[in-house]
Each structure stands twice: as structure tokens, then as C-alpha cells.
Design a protein around this motif. Sequence first.
Motif, PDB file in Angstrom:
ATOM      1  N   VAL A  83      -8.831  16.041  -8.915  1.00 30.89           N
ATOM      2  CA  VAL A  83      -9.115  14.597  -9.006  1.00 30.89           C
ATOM      3  C   VAL A  83      -9.848  14.238 -10.296  1.00 30.89           C
ATOM      4  N   ASP A  84     -10.550  15.185 -10.888  1.00 31.80           N
ATOM      5  CA  ASP A  84     -11.306  14.865 -12.104  1.00 31.80           C
ATOM      6  C   ASP A  84     -10.406  14.796 -13.337  1.00 31.80           C
ATOM      7  N   THR A  85      -9.149  15.265 -13.216  1.00 36.05           N
ATOM      8  CA  THR A  85      -8.299  15.319 -14.414  1.00 36.05           C
ATOM      9  C   THR A  85      -7.415  14.079 -14.570  1.00 36.05           C
ATOM     10  N   ILE A  86      -7.281  13.302 -13.519  1.00 36.87           N
ATOM     11  CA  ILE A  86      -6.445  12.099 -13.632  1.00 36.87           C
ATOM     12  C   ILE A  86      -7.188  10.876 -13.058  1.00 36.87           C
ATOM     13  N   SER A  87      -6.726   9.700 -13.470  1.00 40.69           N
ATOM     14  CA  SER A  87      -7.367   8.467 -12.999  1.00 40.69           C
ATOM     15  C   SER A  87      -6.331   7.563 -12.337  1.00 40.69           C
ATOM     16  N   ILE A  88      -6.806   6.787 -11.370  1.00 48.29           N
ATOM     17  CA  ILE A  88      -5.926   5.819 -10.701  1.00 48.29           C
ATOM     18  C   ILE A  88      -6.467   4.410 -10.901  1.00 48.29           C
ATOM     19  N   ALA A  89      -5.571   3.539 -11.350  1.00 40.42           N
ATOM     20  CA  ALA A  89      -5.872   2.104 -11.422  1.00 40.42           C
ATOM     21  C   ALA A  89      -5.085   1.444 -10.305  1.00 40.42           C
ATOM     22  N   THR A  90      -5.747   0.647  -9.484  1.00 41.48           N
ATOM     23  CA  THR A  90      -5.002  -0.097  -8.483  1.00 41.48           C
ATOM     24  C   THR A  90      -5.384  -1.580  -8.557  1.00 41.48           C
ATOM     25  N   LYS A  91      -4.766  -2.403  -7.671  1.00 43.18           N
ATOM     26  CA  LYS A  91      -4.972  -3.854  -7.784  1.00 43.18           C
ATOM     27  C   LYS A  91      -5.140  -4.490  -6.410  1.00 43.18           C
ATOM     28  N   TRP A  92      -5.952  -5.524  -6.406  1.00 43.29           N
ATOM     29  CA  TRP A  92      -6.136  -6.379  -5.223  1.00 43.29           C
ATOM     30  C   TRP A  92      -5.189  -7.564  -5.363  1.00 43.29           C
ATOM     31  N   TRP A  93      -4.542  -7.942  -4.231  1.00 47.40           N
ATOM     32  CA  TRP A  93      -3.615  -9.082  -4.258  1.00 47.40           C
ATOM     33  C   TRP A  93      -4.371 -10.343  -3.823  1.00 47.40           C
ATOM     34  N   GLY A 102       0.804  -1.230   0.000  1.00 44.67           N
ATOM     35  CA  GLY A 102       0.000   0.000   0.000  1.00 44.67           C
ATOM     36  C   GLY A 102       0.834   1.276   0.000  1.00 44.67           C
ATOM     37  N   GLN A 103       2.164   1.162   0.139  1.00 42.53           N
ATOM     38  CA  GLN A 103       3.000   2.357   0.214  1.00 42.53           C
ATOM     39  C   GLN A 103       2.978   3.145  -1.098  1.00 42.53           C
ATOM     40  N   SER A 104       2.974   2.423  -2.227  1.00 48.81           N
ATOM     41  CA  SER A 104       2.910   3.110  -3.525  1.00 48.81           C
ATOM     42  C   SER A 104       1.606   3.901  -3.637  1.00 48.81           C
ATOM     43  N   GLU A 105       0.503   3.300  -3.208  1.00 47.46           N
ATOM     44  CA  GLU A 105      -0.793   4.008  -3.258  1.00 47.46           C
ATOM     45  C   GLU A 105      -0.735   5.260  -2.383  1.00 47.46           C
ATOM     46  N   ARG A 106      -0.184   5.100  -1.176  1.00 46.03           N
ATOM     47  CA  ARG A 106      -0.129   6.237  -0.243  1.00 46.03           C
ATOM     48  C   ARG A 106       0.777   7.351  -0.777  1.00 46.03           C
ATOM     49  N   ALA A 107       1.936   6.953  -1.322  1.00 44.37           N
ATOM     50  CA  ALA A 107       2.892   7.957  -1.829  1.00 44.37           C
ATOM     51  C   ALA A 107       2.303   8.692  -3.035  1.00 44.37           C
ATOM     52  N   LEU A 108       1.607   7.942  -3.888  1.00 46.47           N
ATOM     53  CA  LEU A 108       0.968   8.569  -5.058  1.00 46.47           C
ATOM     54  C   LEU A 108      -0.101   9.566  -4.613  1.00 46.47           C
ATOM     55  N   ALA A 109      -0.954   9.125  -3.688  1.00 48.86           N
ATOM     56  CA  ALA A 109      -2.034  10.005  -3.211  1.00 48.86           C
ATOM     57  C   ALA A 109      -1.456  11.262  -2.566  1.00 48.86           C
ATOM     58  N   MET A 110      -0.364  11.097  -1.804  1.00 48.92           N
ATOM     59  CA  MET A 110       0.250  12.247  -1.143  1.00 48.92           C
ATOM     60  C   MET A 110       0.823  13.224  -2.180  1.00 48.92           C
ATOM     61  N   GLY A 165     -12.347  -0.707   1.406  1.00 49.66           N
ATOM     62  CA  GLY A 165     -12.193   0.476   2.267  1.00 49.66           C
ATOM     63  C   GLY A 165     -10.720   0.769   2.540  1.00 49.66           C
ATOM     64  N   ALA A 166      -9.936  -0.305   2.731  1.00 44.52           N
ATOM     65  CA  ALA A 166      -8.505  -0.127   3.006  1.00 44.52           C
ATOM     66  C   ALA A 166      -7.791   0.457   1.781  1.00 44.52           C
ATOM     67  N   ARG A 167      -8.216   0.014   0.596  1.00 39.28           N
ATOM     68  CA  ARG A 167      -7.582   0.540  -0.624  1.00 39.28           C
ATOM     69  C   ARG A 167      -7.923   2.037  -0.781  1.00 39.28           C
ATOM     70  N   LEU A 168      -9.194   2.363  -0.541  1.00 44.46           N
ATOM     71  CA  LEU A 168      -9.604   3.772  -0.680  1.00 44.46           C
ATOM     72  C   LEU A 168      -8.897   4.636   0.364  1.00 44.46           C
ATOM     73  N   GLN A 169      -8.687   4.060   1.531  1.00 43.02           N
ATOM     74  CA  GLN A 169      -7.981   4.804   2.584  1.00 43.02           C
ATOM     75  C   GLN A 169      -6.529   5.058   2.163  1.00 43.02           C
ATOM     76  N   ALA A 170      -5.883   4.016   1.612  1.00 44.11           N
ATOM     77  CA  ALA A 170      -4.497   4.182   1.161  1.00 44.11           C
ATOM     78  C   ALA A 170      -4.415   5.264   0.079  1.00 44.11           C
ATOM     79  N   LEU A 171      -5.467   5.366  -0.731  1.00 44.78           N
ATOM     80  CA  LEU A 171      -5.479   6.356  -1.817  1.00 44.78           C
ATOM     81  C   LEU A 171      -6.054   7.696  -1.360  1.00 44.78           C
ATOM     82  N   ASN A 172      -6.187   7.855  -0.048  1.00 45.19           N
ATOM     83  CA  ASN A 172      -6.728   9.092   0.508  1.00 45.19           C
ATOM     84  C   ASN A 172      -8.091   9.424  -0.115  1.00 45.19           C
ATOM     85  N   GLN A 173      -8.901   8.364  -0.308  1.00 48.58           N
ATOM     86  CA  GLN A 173     -10.274   8.450  -0.844  1.00 48.58           C
ATOM     87  C   GLN A 173     -10.326   8.897  -2.302  1.00 48.58           C
TER      88      GLN A 173
END
Length: 325
Positions: A90-100, A73-81, A114-122
Motif C-alpha cells: 500500500v505504501d508504493t501506490i496511491s489512490i485518488a477517489t471522488k465524492w458525487w 463504488g464498483q470501480s473502487e471495489r474492483a481496484l482494491a481487490m 466510511g463507505a468510500r474507505l470500505q469500498a477501497l478495502n480501507q
Amino acid sequence: MGSMTTPLDRRRLGQSEASWSPIGLGTWQFSQGHGLIGRFWPTLTQDYITAIVKATVDGGISWFDTAEAYGRGQSERALAMALETLHVDVDTISIATKWWPLLRSSHHLQHSIGARLQALNQHPIALYQIHQPFARSSIESQMRAMASLLDHGLIKQAGVSNFTASQMVLAHRTLKSCGHALASNQVHYNLLHRNIESNGILANARELGISLIAYSPLAQGLLTGKFHQGTASPRGFRRWSPQFRPEVLRTTAPLIRAMQDLAERYEVEVSQVALNWVITSAGDTVFAIPGASSPKQAAANSKAMGWALTHDEWAMLSDLSTNFR
Ligand SMILES: NC(=O)c1ccc[n+]([C@@H]2O[C@H](COP(=O)([O-])OP(=O)(O)OC[C@H]3O[C@@H](n4cnc5c(N)ncnc54)[C@H](OP(=O)(O)O)[C@@H]3O)[C@@H](O)[C@H]2O)c1
């Protein structure tokens, strides 16, 4: 295939309303040393990650590929930050993430959102992918869980990664029976790794309107030419990768030379030729997600859009890479 495509234009993700730049930024490199998979790349500071994200957005790239597995989840958190620091709308870019999925069931897929959305700062999840096909639940069951996430508006599109042609078709059919469609399959594809052209993945994806997202499009740096020119040597885990052995550098030298000629003709870098080959290989079907270890690389990679190899140039590189195989 070839020159009739317009690689600067945004392309449709699967059969969805979303239209994305042909290149997205891969963010495995943002793992910051967390977890086993996250140790593959050198650790980048948050400020440096923010600079990479800035160069990416400035270069016209409209989306990012991340994953729970990239540094737990660190990559998601660093990207969101980084996006927050840069005040990116937020409307100008999109994020694709993955479940392991390994050792997990579709129940986990549904309940960990919920944990993924939290890592991505919603930040909204534009595309949610199953990272690879090995899970405790069947593909049908995982797709029904994806359909539920779609129905509840928790994700915008569903995708898979590393699925074979038959697994991809099954995922698509199951989603269809739930009133949705499979948006994408993220697969290994570059000039030196062309299995999808013959194993049914590309043919089925085109027929069913599923996008393919090419990972490792630069063969982890090999297709930039820098290891052939001796201006770099593989660092970290790549030192042990068979791909970087001297005999591979020797066998691929004619391909790299041809790419260098084209790079000079178009006044671009070898890496941009490699990426252009990927995004012009199958009309609008294939997106590419090069990773970047610096803002300079991110800026350079975005310049692989906006021009196109001619059909003959594309075919010449394809022939040279086939010879390598
Ligand atoms: N779904 C999956 O199973 C899966 C698997 C692998 C990757 N992925 C995704 O795909 C993304 C990309 O794949 P990847 O990271 O394996 O390989 P890649 O994109 O082929 O290579 C990325 C690396 O190449 C070097 N590079 C990039 N641009 C360059 C440039 N313009 N000039 C010189 N060197 C350059 C950098 O490393 P150095 O500077 O250190 O040389 C960079 O970290 C990942 O970030 C991840 O999001 C998904």
C-alpha cells in the motif's frame, strides 16, 4: 511547455509532500456495468481488471483515479481487490477517489467517508475529489467538510473536478483559511480539447500551485489513431458521440498523420505521443489519467513517460490541433 520537462520523474501533487508519476490509471473502465455512468464502457471481469492493474504497476505508474460514481463504488471495489490479489504494498501506490455531489450536501461528504474507505478495502485515500461543482451546499461549505476530513486524517489531500477557474480559486482560498491547500482540479484536457489554456484554469493553477489532472487524455481513444486507420470502430456509447463522426475523423486526419510521424521517430505508439503532449504541456502542472480496456493498453500508456517531445514537435502538434478547433 515543451522539452525541458522530464516526464519520467515523479511530480509533486499540488503543494503536498506526495510525488506521483506523471501518468495515473483512470479506472472508470472498472465499473463492470453497474449504474448509469458505469455502463459507458464494456464490462471487464475481475481477472482482467487485475491484469490491467498489474500491467499498470509494472509499467511504473504509481497511482489510480477512481470514483464512487464509477459503477456506484464498483470501480473502487474492483481496484482494491486487484491490489490485494497482486499483494501490492500500500505504501508504493496511491489512490485518488471522488465524492458525487449532485443533490447532496457537505454533511454527506463528511459522513460518507466510511463507505468510500470500505469500498477501497480501507486503502488510504491519497486524494479525495469533488466530482463536479453541482451540490446542495456551497463550495465553501464543501471545502470546510474536506478540511475536517483532512484534520481527522481520513484523507491525505483534497481536490476538485470540473471546477471553473473561479470555483477552483474559491475552493483553494477556503481550504487555505482552514490551514490546507487545494491539491488538484481534474479537468477535460487533450490535443482536441484545450479550453483550460484560455479559460483561466491553467493560469490560476500554475500561479497557486494546484495540479491539474487531465481526464480523457486520449479523447476516449480518438487520439490513438486506430479509428483513423480503420483498425477499430467506436463501441458502446461512443457510437453516438459527435467526437467519432466521420467528419471529425476527416478534420483531425492531418494531426493524426503528424503524430504517426513522431511515433515512428520515437519508436512509440500514436497514443504515447498524445499522452506525452499532455504531460509536457505545462511543466509539472498537468498529470494525465488514460483509461485502459486491456493490459496491453495499460502497458503501452505507461510508455508515454520517460521521454519528451521537443519544444518544436510539441508546438507543431499544438498548431495542428488549434487549426482543428
Ligand atoms: N472527472 C471527470 O468528470 C471524468 C470524466 C471522464 C473520465 N474521467 C477519468 O479519466 C479516465 C480517462 O478518461 P476516459 O476513459 O474518458 O478516456 P481516455 O483515457 O481518453 O480513453 C480511454 C479508452 O481509450 C482506449 N485506449 C486507451 N489506451 C489505448 C491504447 N494504448 N491503444 C488503443 N486504445 C486505447 C480504450 O478504449 P477501447 O479499447 O474500448 O477503444 C480506453 O478505454 C477515466 O477512466 C476516469 O478515471 C474523469
